[in-house]
Design a protein around this motif. Structure first.
Motif, PDB file in Angstrom:
ATOM      1  N   ILE A  12      -1.278  20.439 -18.018  1.00  0.00           N
ATOM      2  CA  ILE A  12      -1.753  19.060 -18.200  1.00  0.00           C
ATOM      3  C   ILE A  12      -1.776  18.698 -19.685  1.00  0.00           C
ATOM      4  CG2 ILE A  12      -3.795  17.589 -17.958  1.00  0.00           C
ATOM      5  CD1 ILE A  12      -4.147  18.725 -15.176  1.00  0.00           C
ATOM      6  N   ASP A  13      -2.064  19.668 -20.555  1.00  0.00           N
ATOM      7  CA  ASP A  13      -2.021  19.399 -21.988  1.00  0.00           C
ATOM      8  C   ASP A  13      -0.616  19.108 -22.481  1.00  0.00           C
ATOM      9  OD1 ASP A  13      -4.719  19.589 -22.346  1.00  0.00           O
ATOM     10  OD2 ASP A  13      -4.686  21.674 -23.070  1.00  0.00           O
ATOM     11  N   SER A  14       0.411  19.556 -21.757  1.00  0.00           N
ATOM     12  CA  SER A  14       1.790  19.302 -22.175  1.00  0.00           C
ATOM     13  C   SER A  14       2.246  17.882 -21.850  1.00  0.00           C
ATOM     14  CB  SER A  14       2.736  20.317 -21.521  1.00  0.00           C
ATOM     15  OG  SER A  14       2.860  20.054 -20.138  1.00  0.00           O
ATOM     16  N   ILE A  15       1.503  17.147 -21.050  1.00  0.00           N
ATOM     17  CA  ILE A  15       1.846  15.759 -20.722  1.00  0.00           C
ATOM     18  C   ILE A  15       1.341  14.874 -21.862  1.00  0.00           C
ATOM     19  CG2 ILE A  15       1.476  13.877 -19.088  1.00  0.00           C
ATOM     20  CD1 ILE A  15       1.062  16.041 -16.939  1.00  0.00           C
ATOM     21  N   PRO A  16       2.231  14.100 -22.476  1.00  0.00           N
ATOM     22  CA  PRO A  16       1.800  13.278 -23.620  1.00  0.00           C
ATOM     23  C   PRO A  16       0.786  12.215 -23.218  1.00  0.00           C
ATOM     24  CG  PRO A  16       4.198  13.371 -23.443  1.00  0.00           C
ATOM     25  CD  PRO A  16       3.645  13.998 -22.220  1.00  0.00           C
ATOM     26  N   VAL A  17      -0.202  12.021 -24.071  1.00  0.00           N
ATOM     27  CA  VAL A  17      -1.234  11.018 -23.828  1.00  0.00           C
ATOM     28  C   VAL A  17      -0.629   9.619 -23.910  1.00  0.00           C
ATOM     29  CG1 VAL A  17      -3.442  10.137 -24.671  1.00  0.00           C
ATOM     30  CG2 VAL A  17      -3.003  12.571 -24.682  1.00  0.00           C
ATOM     31  N   SER A  18       0.435   9.482 -24.700  1.00  0.00           N
ATOM     32  CA  SER A  18       1.043   8.156 -24.863  1.00  0.00           C
ATOM     33  C   SER A  18       1.624   7.629 -23.557  1.00  0.00           C
ATOM     34  CB  SER A  18       2.111   8.195 -25.948  1.00  0.00           C
ATOM     35  OG  SER A  18       3.064   9.189 -25.668  1.00  0.00           O
ATOM     36  N   LEU A  30      -7.933   3.237 -15.431  1.00  0.00           N
ATOM     37  CA  LEU A  30      -8.060   4.610 -15.896  1.00  0.00           C
ATOM     38  C   LEU A  30      -7.689   5.592 -14.782  1.00  0.00           C
ATOM     39  CD1 LEU A  30      -8.997   6.315 -18.335  1.00  0.00           C
ATOM     40  CD2 LEU A  30     -11.250   6.360 -17.297  1.00  0.00           C
ATOM     41  N   ALA A  31      -8.224   5.338 -13.579  1.00  0.00           N
ATOM     42  CA  ALA A  31      -7.914   6.209 -12.438  1.00  0.00           C
ATOM     43  C   ALA A  31      -6.461   6.042 -12.002  1.00  0.00           C
ATOM     44  CB  ALA A  31      -8.848   5.913 -11.270  1.00  0.00           C
ATOM     45  N   GLY A  32      -5.955   4.822 -12.047  1.00  0.00           N
ATOM     46  CA  GLY A  32      -4.562   4.584 -11.660  1.00  0.00           C
ATOM     47  C   GLY A  32      -3.592   5.268 -12.597  1.00  0.00           C
ATOM     48  N   GLY A  33      -3.874   5.236 -13.894  1.00  0.00           N
ATOM     49  CA  GLY A  33      -3.030   5.945 -14.852  1.00  0.00           C
ATOM     50  C   GLY A  33      -3.068   7.442 -14.644  1.00  0.00           C
ATOM     51  N   PHE A  34      -4.242   7.937 -14.309  1.00  0.00           N
ATOM     52  CA  PHE A  34      -4.346   9.381 -14.053  1.00  0.00           C
ATOM     53  C   PHE A  34      -3.543   9.780 -12.816  1.00  0.00           C
ATOM     54  CE2 PHE A  34      -6.478  12.983 -11.994  1.00  0.00           C
ATOM     55  CZ  PHE A  34      -6.333  13.929 -12.992  1.00  0.00           C
ATOM     56  N   VAL A  35      -3.692   8.998 -11.745  1.00  0.00           N
ATOM     57  CA  VAL A  35      -2.994   9.344 -10.504  1.00  0.00           C
ATOM     58  C   VAL A  35      -1.494   9.137 -10.646  1.00  0.00           C
ATOM     59  CG1 VAL A  35      -2.695   8.660  -8.089  1.00  0.00           C
ATOM     60  CG2 VAL A  35      -4.983   8.938  -9.031  1.00  0.00           C
ATOM     61  N   VAL A  38      -0.457  11.261 -14.734  1.00  0.00           N
ATOM     62  CA  VAL A  38      -0.814  12.656 -14.969  1.00  0.00           C
ATOM     63  C   VAL A  38      -0.583  13.502 -13.720  1.00  0.00           C
ATOM     64  CG1 VAL A  38      -2.677  14.222 -15.623  1.00  0.00           C
ATOM     65  CG2 VAL A  38      -2.431  12.044 -16.780  1.00  0.00           C
ATOM     66  N   LEU A  39      -1.108  13.079 -12.588  1.00  0.00           N
ATOM     67  CA  LEU A  39      -0.937  13.882 -11.373  1.00  0.00           C
ATOM     68  C   LEU A  39       0.523  13.959 -10.930  1.00  0.00           C
ATOM     69  CD1 LEU A  39      -3.984  13.168  -9.053  1.00  0.00           C
ATOM     70  CD2 LEU A  39      -3.457  15.197 -10.370  1.00  0.00           C
ATOM     71  N   ARG A  40       1.237  12.859 -11.023  1.00  0.00           N
ATOM     72  CA  ARG A  40       2.633  12.867 -10.603  1.00  0.00           C
ATOM     73  C   ARG A  40       3.481  13.753 -11.503  1.00  0.00           C
ATOM     74  NH1 ARG A  40       4.648   7.278  -8.823  1.00  0.00           N
ATOM     75  NH2 ARG A  40       3.113   7.757  -7.228  1.00  0.00           N
ATOM     76  N   ASN A  41       3.201  13.755 -12.808  1.00  0.00           N
ATOM     77  CA  ASN A  41       3.968  14.598 -13.725  1.00  0.00           C
ATOM     78  C   ASN A  41       3.495  16.043 -13.736  1.00  0.00           C
ATOM     79  OD1 ASN A  41       5.844  12.722 -14.705  1.00  0.00           O
ATOM     80  ND2 ASN A  41       4.302  11.854 -16.064  1.00  0.00           N
ATOM     81  N   SER A  42       2.303  16.306 -13.235  1.00  0.00           N
ATOM     82  CA  SER A  42       1.815  17.681 -13.206  1.00  0.00           C
ATOM     83  C   SER A  42       2.060  18.370 -11.866  1.00  0.00           C
ATOM     84  CB  SER A  42       0.325  17.721 -13.546  1.00  0.00           C
ATOM     85  OG  SER A  42      -0.427  17.054 -12.557  1.00  0.00           O
ATOM     86  N   LEU A  43       2.818  17.769 -10.994  1.00  0.00           N
ATOM     87  CA  LEU A  43       3.102  18.378  -9.687  1.00  0.00           C
ATOM     88  C   LEU A  43       3.771  19.752  -9.798  1.00  0.00           C
ATOM     89  CD1 LEU A  43       2.938  18.030  -6.614  1.00  0.00           C
ATOM     90  CD2 LEU A  43       5.191  16.965  -6.711  1.00  0.00           C
ATOM     91  N   PRO A  44       4.776  19.957 -10.685  1.00  0.00           N
ATOM     92  CA  PRO A  44       5.307  21.323 -10.813  1.00  0.00           C
ATOM     93  C   PRO A  44       4.257  22.333 -11.272  1.00  0.00           C
ATOM     94  CG  PRO A  44       6.831  19.758 -11.769  1.00  0.00           C
ATOM     95  CD  PRO A  44       5.578  19.001 -11.448  1.00  0.00           C
ATOM     96  N   ARG A 114      11.741  22.236  -3.699  1.00  0.00           N
ATOM     97  CA  ARG A 114      12.324  20.948  -4.056  1.00  0.00           C
ATOM     98  C   ARG A 114      11.402  20.113  -4.937  1.00  0.00           C
ATOM     99  NH1 ARG A 114      11.770  16.510   0.377  1.00  0.00           N
ATOM    100  NH2 ARG A 114       9.694  16.958   1.154  1.00  0.00           N
ATOM    101  N   TYR A 115      10.132  20.466  -5.016  1.00  0.00           N
ATOM    102  CA  TYR A 115       9.194  19.732  -5.846  1.00  0.00           C
ATOM    103  C   TYR A 115       9.156  20.215  -7.289  1.00  0.00           C
ATOM    104  CZ  TYR A 115       7.562  17.857  -1.453  1.00  0.00           C
ATOM    105  OH  TYR A 115       7.497  17.238  -0.233  1.00  0.00           O
ATOM    106  N   PHE A 116       9.796  21.339  -7.568  1.00  0.00           N
ATOM    107  CA  PHE A 116       9.868  21.811  -8.945  1.00  0.00           C
ATOM    108  C   PHE A 116      10.946  21.017  -9.667  1.00  0.00           C
ATOM    109  CE2 PHE A 116       8.061  25.590  -6.928  1.00  0.00           C
ATOM    110  CZ  PHE A 116       6.996  25.805  -7.768  1.00  0.00           C
ATOM    111  N   SER A 117      10.659  20.634 -10.895  1.00  0.00           N
ATOM    112  CA  SER A 117      11.642  19.886 -11.669  1.00  0.00           C
ATOM    113  C   SER A 117      12.021  20.676 -12.904  1.00  0.00           C
ATOM    114  CB  SER A 117      11.088  18.524 -12.068  1.00  0.00           C
ATOM    115  OG  SER A 117       9.992  18.684 -12.938  1.00  0.00           O
ATOM    116  N   ILE A 118      13.264  20.564 -13.269  1.00  0.00           N
ATOM    117  CA  ILE A 118      13.738  21.217 -14.482  1.00  0.00           C
ATOM    118  C   ILE A 118      13.750  20.163 -15.578  1.00  0.00           C
ATOM    119  CG2 ILE A 118      15.663  22.415 -15.557  1.00  0.00           C
ATOM    120  CD1 ILE A 118      16.444  23.337 -12.734  1.00  0.00           C
TER     121      ILE A 118
END
Length: 128
Positions: A12-18, A30-35, A38-44, A114-118
């Motif tokens: 989660i720290d690797s996802i840019p705050v920007s 705030l919750a919508g941005g997180f879901v 952050v959550l969508r990009n942290s799925l792997p 299939r949910y892992f992304s490169i």
């Protein structure tokens, strides 16, 4: 399971705050941005942590050895240990049980592969 917490915190720290800030500017709460960001990009990372903790609990030997006393409640690693006698080992059933023990982790990984992304979010920030 502190290792799982460290894995998730590092991912989660690797996802840019920007990215999250850009979602807020575009009208997300705030919750919508997180879901949505952050959550969508942290799925792997979530899936990697889930597979890691599943494998850790699936192959757990010590806790099962300490708490299980009757042989009808043994887990597969304890059941595998019962095939080893002092002077002889029947390798056929040992190898058959080892293959059976490998099937659920392989199936879990195949289902979630299939949910892992490169590359992840490598191209998400254009100017940086």
């Amino acid at each position: 399971m502190t290792v799982a917490c460290w894995m998730m915190a590092a991912y989660i720290d690797s996802i840019p705050v920007s990215l999250e800030e850009a979602a807020w500017i575009d009208g997300c709460s705030l919750a919508g941005g997180f879901v949505r960001i952050v959550l969508r990009n942290s799925l792997p990372g979530i899936l990697s942590t889930a597979i890691f903790t599943f494998l850790l609990s699936w192959n757990d030997y010590l806790v099962a050895l300490v708490f299980l006393r009757s042989s009808d409640r043994y887990t597969l690693p304890l059941g595998l240990q019962t095939f080893f006698q002092q002077n002889s080992v029947d390798w056929g059933p040992v190898m058959a049980l080892a293959v059976i023990m490998m099937l659920p982790p392989i199936l879990v990984f195949a289902a979630l592969n299939r949910y892992f992304s490169i590359g992840g979010i490598g191209g998400s920030l254009a100017g940086q």
